[in-house]
Design an enzyme around this catalytic site. Structure first.
Site, PDB file in Angstrom:
ATOM      1  N   TYR A  24       0.949  -1.116   0.051  1.00  0.00           N
ATOM      2  CA  TYR A  24       0.142   0.061  -0.148  1.00  0.00           C
ATOM      3  C   TYR A  24       0.808   1.213   0.135  1.00  0.00           C
ATOM      4  O   TYR A  24       0.333   2.265   0.047  1.00  0.00           O
ATOM      5  CB  TYR A  24      -1.065   0.171   1.215  1.00  0.00           C
ATOM      6  CG  TYR A  24      -1.957  -0.939   1.306  1.00  0.00           C
ATOM      7  CD1 TYR A  24      -3.074  -1.130   0.219  1.00  0.00           C
ATOM      8  CD2 TYR A  24      -1.993  -2.032   2.008  1.00  0.00           C
ATOM      9  CE1 TYR A  24      -3.883  -2.097   0.060  1.00  0.00           C
ATOM     10  CE2 TYR A  24      -2.734  -3.465   1.901  1.00  0.00           C
ATOM     11  CZ  TYR A  24      -3.680  -3.421   1.089  1.00  0.00           C
ATOM     12  OH  TYR A  24      -4.722  -4.274   0.918  1.00  0.00           O
ATOM     13  N   ASN A  76     -13.078   4.777  -1.358  1.00  0.00           N
ATOM     14  CA  ASN A  76     -12.411   3.414  -1.520  1.00  0.00           C
ATOM     15  C   ASN A  76     -12.812   2.607  -0.239  1.00  0.00           C
ATOM     16  O   ASN A  76     -12.519   2.870   1.011  1.00  0.00           O
ATOM     17  CB  ASN A  76     -10.926   3.580  -0.954  1.00  0.00           C
ATOM     18  CG  ASN A  76     -10.052   2.375  -0.998  1.00  0.00           C
ATOM     19  OD1 ASN A  76     -10.571   1.318  -1.011  1.00  0.00           O
ATOM     20  ND2 ASN A  76      -8.670   2.424  -1.143  1.00  0.00           N
ATOM     21  N   ASP A  89     -26.193  -0.717  -2.052  1.00  0.00           N
ATOM     22  CA  ASP A  89     -27.660  -0.051  -1.967  1.00  0.00           C
ATOM     23  C   ASP A  89     -27.598   1.204  -1.439  1.00  0.00           C
ATOM     24  O   ASP A  89     -28.374   1.993  -2.180  1.00  0.00           O
ATOM     25  CB  ASP A  89     -28.448  -0.824  -0.952  1.00  0.00           C
ATOM     26  CG  ASP A  89     -29.002  -2.547  -1.267  1.00  0.00           C
ATOM     27  OD1 ASP A  89     -28.955  -2.705  -2.425  1.00  0.00           O
ATOM     28  OD2 ASP A  89     -29.205  -3.154  -0.445  1.00  0.00           O
ATOM     29  N   HIS A 102      -9.222   2.052  -5.646  1.00  0.00           N
ATOM     30  CA  HIS A 102      -8.383   1.144  -4.778  1.00  0.00           C
ATOM     31  C   HIS A 102      -7.034   1.656  -5.225  1.00  0.00           C
ATOM     32  O   HIS A 102      -6.490   1.892  -6.340  1.00  0.00           O
ATOM     33  CB  HIS A 102      -8.783  -0.220  -5.229  1.00  0.00           C
ATOM     34  CG  HIS A 102     -10.146  -0.667  -5.011  1.00  0.00           C
ATOM     35  ND1 HIS A 102     -10.663  -0.990  -3.873  1.00  0.00           N
ATOM     36  CD2 HIS A 102     -11.116  -0.677  -5.904  1.00  0.00           C
ATOM     37  CE1 HIS A 102     -11.829  -1.304  -3.993  1.00  0.00           C
ATOM     38  NE2 HIS A 102     -12.520  -1.091  -5.093  1.00  0.00           N
TER      39      HIS A 102
HETATM   40  O1  CA2 Z   1      -6.231  -1.400  -2.751  1.00  0.00           O
HETATM   41  C1  CA2 Z   1      -7.066  -1.113  -1.973  1.00  0.00           C
HETATM   42  O2  CA2 Z   1      -7.356   0.218  -2.030  1.00  0.00           O
HETATM   43  C2  CA2 Z   1      -8.142  -1.739  -1.206  1.00  0.00           C
HETATM   44  O3  CA2 Z   1      -9.174  -1.254  -1.323  1.00  0.00           O
HETATM   45  C3  CA2 Z   1      -7.403  -1.925  -0.070  1.00  0.00           C
HETATM   46  C4  CA2 Z   1      -8.150  -2.856   1.013  1.00  0.00           C
HETATM   47  C5  CA2 Z   1      -8.443  -4.070   0.439  1.00  0.00           C
HETATM   48  O4  CA2 Z   1      -9.199  -5.048   1.257  1.00  0.00           O
HETATM   49  C6  CA2 Z   1      -8.966  -4.098  -0.915  1.00  0.00           C
HETATM   50  O5  CA2 Z   1      -9.033  -5.420  -1.665  1.00  0.00           O
HETATM   51  C7  CA2 Z   1      -8.226  -3.294  -1.792  1.00  0.00           C
HETATM   52  C8  CA2 Z   1      -7.421  -3.076   2.424  1.00  0.00           C
HETATM   53  C9  CA2 Z   1      -7.365  -1.748   2.997  1.00  0.00           C
HETATM   54  C10 CA2 Z   1      -6.465  -2.269   4.265  1.00  0.00           C
HETATM   55  O6  CA2 Z   1      -5.596  -1.137   4.282  1.00  0.00           O
HETATM   56  C11 CA2 Z   1      -4.270  -1.199   4.931  1.00  0.00           C
HETATM   57  C12 CA2 Z   1      -3.283  -0.198   4.826  1.00  0.00           C
HETATM   58  C13 CA2 Z   1      -2.077  -0.229   5.316  1.00  0.00           C
HETATM   59  C14 CA2 Z   1      -1.967  -1.652   6.063  1.00  0.00           C
HETATM   60  C15 CA2 Z   1      -2.841  -2.545   6.427  1.00  0.00           C
HETATM   61  C16 CA2 Z   1      -3.862  -2.365   5.640  1.00  0.00           C
END
Ligand code: CA2
Length: 149
Positions: A24, A76, A89, A102
């Site tokens: 991320y 997001n 919804d 995302h």
């Molecule tokens: O790629 C994305 O932005 C996601 O929405 C991020 C979600 C994931 O479940 C989606 O499939 C894709 C996860 C968000 C969690 O964010 C974190 C950031 C840093 C460390 C841990 C989790």
């Protein structure tokens, strides 16, 4: 012309920059907020920026954006993308255009991430551009109001 863009962030995005930087990145959610405010200012938009770990709070924010006559919602939905009929919804019921973002390319990840419940109701979807995706989504929101050339 509506002037406010709601930028909504789902569960665990408060951890951005503190865990899993290989996935991320190193930017924090505060950095994302700064990026959004700077980009929105270019287009003359105000920003309401929120993160919640709670599905209902995200739904409340989507409904609020509707009541406030927002220009767009950039969301997001994080993990709720792949599970939440209730968020779908809320987006379906919203008169406000919703742009889904995302950070990662969900189609290049695990199979369960390939389907977003939100996408069919979104005006458009951006994924895989890191946090710049939020800036691109705000540009896209502005383009929705640009006179046709
Ligand atoms: O790629 C994305 O932005 C996601 O929405 C991020 C979600 C994931 O479940 C989606 O499939 C894709 C996860 C968000 C969690 O964010 C974190 C950031 C840093 C460390 C841990 C989790």
């Amino acid at each position: 012309m509506p002037r406010t863009v709601y930028v909504l962030n789902g569960p665990n995005l408060n951890l951005l920059g503190t865990r899993e930087p290989e996935k991320y990145g190193r930017a924090t959610l505060a950095d994302v907020e700064t990026l959004c405010r700077e980009r929105a200012a270019r287009h003359g938009f105000e920003v309401v920026f929120r993160q919640s770990n709670h599905e209902g709070a995200l739904i409340d924010s989507i409904q609020e954006a509707g009541h406030e006559g927002a220009a767009a919602i950039v969301i997001n939905p994080a993990g709720y993308s792949h599970t939440s009929v209730a968020l779908l919804d809320a987006v379906l019921a919203s008169a406000v255009p919703v742009i889904e973002v995302h950070i990662t390319n969900i189609h290049a990840r695990e199979h369960f991430r390939h389907r977003s419940f939100i996408s069919p109701a979104a005006r458009g979807v951006l994924c895989g551009f890191g946090i710049e995706g939020y800036g691109l989504a705000i540009d896209a929101a502005a383009a929705l109001f640009a006179p046709a050339s």
